[in-house]
Enzyme design. Structure first.
Site, mmCIF file in Angstrom:
data_model
loop_
_atom_site.group_PDB
_atom_site.id
_atom_site.type_symbol
_atom_site.label_atom_id
_atom_site.label_comp_id
_atom_site.label_asym_id
_atom_site.label_seq_id
_atom_site.Cartn_x
_atom_site.Cartn_y
_atom_site.Cartn_z
ATOM 1 N N ASP A 228 31.090 99.809 27.250
ATOM 2 C CA ASP A 228 29.885 100.426 26.702
ATOM 3 C C ASP A 228 28.963 100.749 27.871
ATOM 4 O OD1 ASP A 228 30.872 100.021 24.171
ATOM 5 O OD2 ASP A 228 29.705 98.211 23.803
ATOM 6 N N ASP A 384 32.649 102.329 12.439
ATOM 7 C CA ASP A 384 31.804 101.138 12.564
ATOM 8 C C ASP A 384 31.433 100.634 11.169
ATOM 9 O OD1 ASP A 384 31.572 101.131 15.440
ATOM 10 O OD2 ASP A 384 30.289 102.882 15.247
#
Length: 529
Positions: A228, A384
């Site tokens: 990330d 997600d």
């Protein structure tokens, strides 16, 4: 003179970097007449057969390329560069190939196997060739939905085969013309050695052997390192990690390393793929995101396994009012070194429109546009979801699972709600219907996260993963929750997914990648050494 036939199909930056890393220089093919000037010609490519042939015709490359091949001059085709040598492909009915090898390219039969064939597999070398000198059975990286089947008509071309459901041609050669279905520039040290044999003096290369190998090849489970990436408060790009998507600790963005250096470390430690998720503010204007594009460019100079980029891959209008399509954005990221594009929130909005229309595909979505040009295998959908508990399946229209972890009120069922905006906003779409819709729209892989398990180290959400992987025929990457080597073995054994991804435990060196692979092999699960 080594010449690269770059006709604009996918990531060729990594191939350029691989050639340069081996000590060779490249000349670019810029005009049709340059093809016949080449001393060694490399024809790479990813994407759809029809799109590749259309570009070759539009650039005027087809006839000189046929002349070059007919003269038996040194040639190496990669992926689509192999498939276009055939007469045609079921991927693009009515589109003629170069016709050098008799027969058509066909689609893999799904059955119990996911398509695309995406990941690391062996090749079975069946006759002598300098390309496979000293080949020691290392796994090589494949990513394709269509394959050439061995037949009596192409027997004189057959160099190597690979098993995926049934055998297919993984390498062909006749005289000086050769092609491979795998990507040597993405196959680590083994692929670079093969590429070097083509680029160097092939007459000095030793022969391979044994030439006839009867054992089945074995497809490996992939271990993926995820980074990330975002700007911290000082404006520097860093790798971070969230707990339930919160990346701050004591008010500061967690800084777990620099993205390029960390990606190189994972490559050297044996990661099968690297995924970058761009969570910077730049994603609002992705073509202005020079820092992230530079991360890709620099990483592709050092890392020779597949790179995926996600975050901000969508249509947008910049501050000057100029509109860009999702395909425009994807083009730039592919040219900067990405092999696959991951689409998240935009996929949820696309599926909402798709469901509202009764399942009509109009060709305008980012998924459809990118898949049409670069192939299904280039499009990853990042989901997600979070659990929504209900007392019974009748309490919701969504697909539910009977869960072994009851809800706060003792509810025995749950469904998995898709979210957008980094998990901050839920939508009336569940993970199973999203995955099915995206597969229908042309996606080639699912990256399945879990907000409930993210950063917990409690293990993957097996109920979620099983529900999604059983609903689609494309590969699924399990993500969120890994805390120890046993969790990786558990998810592969319990769900059959093709890959598992982790971030924090790798960043903090709590669980080394090689420890994961060693444990999986002890459990009888095939991995790439």
């Amino acid at each position: 003179m080594i010449s690269l036939l770059d006709y604009g199909a996918g990531n060729v930056r990594s191939l350029r970097n691989a050639v340069q890393a081996l000590g060779f220089s490249l000349t670019e093919i810029e005009r049709p007449e340059d093809i016949l000037k080449a001393e060694r010609l490399i024809f790479p490519g990813v994407g759809a057969f029809g799109a590749a042939m259309e570009r070759l015709h539009r650039l005027g490359y087809v006839e000189p390329l046929k002349e070059y091949l007919a003269a038996d001059r040194p040639f190496l085709g990669i992926c689509i560069g192999l498939q276009t040598l055939f007469e045609g492909s079921d991927e693009s009915p009515g589109v003629a190939g170069l016709g050098l090898i008799p027969g058509r390219i066909g689609r893999f039969e799904t059955g119990a196997l996911s398509v695309p064939h995406m990941g690391w597999n062996d090749v079975r070398v069946e006759r002598e060739s300098p390309l496979f000198a000293d080949y020691a059975g290392e796994k090589l990286y494949f990513v394709h939905s269509y394959r050439a089947a061995p037949s009596a008509e192409n027997a004189d071309w057959r160099l190597a085969t690979t098993d995926y459901g049934q055998p297919f041609l993984s390498a062909v050669q006749r005289g000086n013309v050769a092609a491979v279905q795998f990507h040597p520039e993405k196959s680590g040290a083994a692929g670079l050695r093969l590429l070097h044999r083509f680029l160097g003096d092939a007459q000095e290369a030793r022969s391979c052997g044994p030439f006839i190998q009867t054992a089945s090849t074995r497809f490996a489970k992939r271990i993926i390192a995820c980074l990330d990436v975002r700007a911290n408060d000082a404006g520097d790009l860093v790798v971070t990690k969230g707990d339930q998507y919160d990346v701050r600790e004591a008010g500061e963005v967690r800084n777990l390393g620099k993205p390029v250096e960390l990606a190189q470390r994972y490559f050297e430690e044996g990661a099968d793929e690297i995924t970058f998720l761009n969570i910077t503010a730049f994603r609002d204007f992705p073509l202005a995101d020079q820092p992230m594009l530079e991360v890709l460019r620099r990483t592709s100079e050092r890392v020779f396994v597949p790179l995926t980029i996600g975050g901000g891959i969508r249509a947008f209008t910049d501050g000057q009012g100029r509109a860009y399509s999702a395909l425009d954005v994807a083009d730039e990221y592919f040219r900067s070194g990405a092999d696959k594009i991951s689409i998240g929130s935009d996929a949820v909005e696309t599926v909402e429109r798709y469901l509202a229309s009764g399942g009509v595909k109009d060709g305008t979505s980012a998924i459809e546009q990118i898949a049409r040009v670069y192939g299904n295998q280039a499009v990853v959908i990042s989901i997600d979801p979070r659990r929504v508990y209900v007392s019974s399946p009748d309490a919701t229209r969504h697909q539910t699972v009977a869960t072994i972890t009851p809800g706060p009120g003792g509810e025995g069922y749950c469904w998995f709600q898709c979210t957008v905006k980094g998990g901050r906003e839920g939508r009336d779409v569940d993970a199973v219907e999203l995955a099915r819709a995206c597969e229908d729209l042309g996606a080639g892989e699912i990256l399945l996260n879990s907000i409930d398990r993210d950063g917990t180290g409690a293990g993957f959400d097996l109920e979620l993963i099983r529900a999604v992987s059983e609903a689609v025929s494309i590969p699924v990457i399990a993500s969120s929750g890994a805390g120890c080597v046993e969790h990786f073995a558990e998810v592969f054994a319990a769900t059959g997914v093709e890959a598992a991804l982790a971030a924090g435990i790798f960043h903090r060196r709590e669980v080394p990648i090689q420890a994961v692979k060693s444990y999986l092999r002890e459990q009888g699960i095939e991995t790439r050494l």
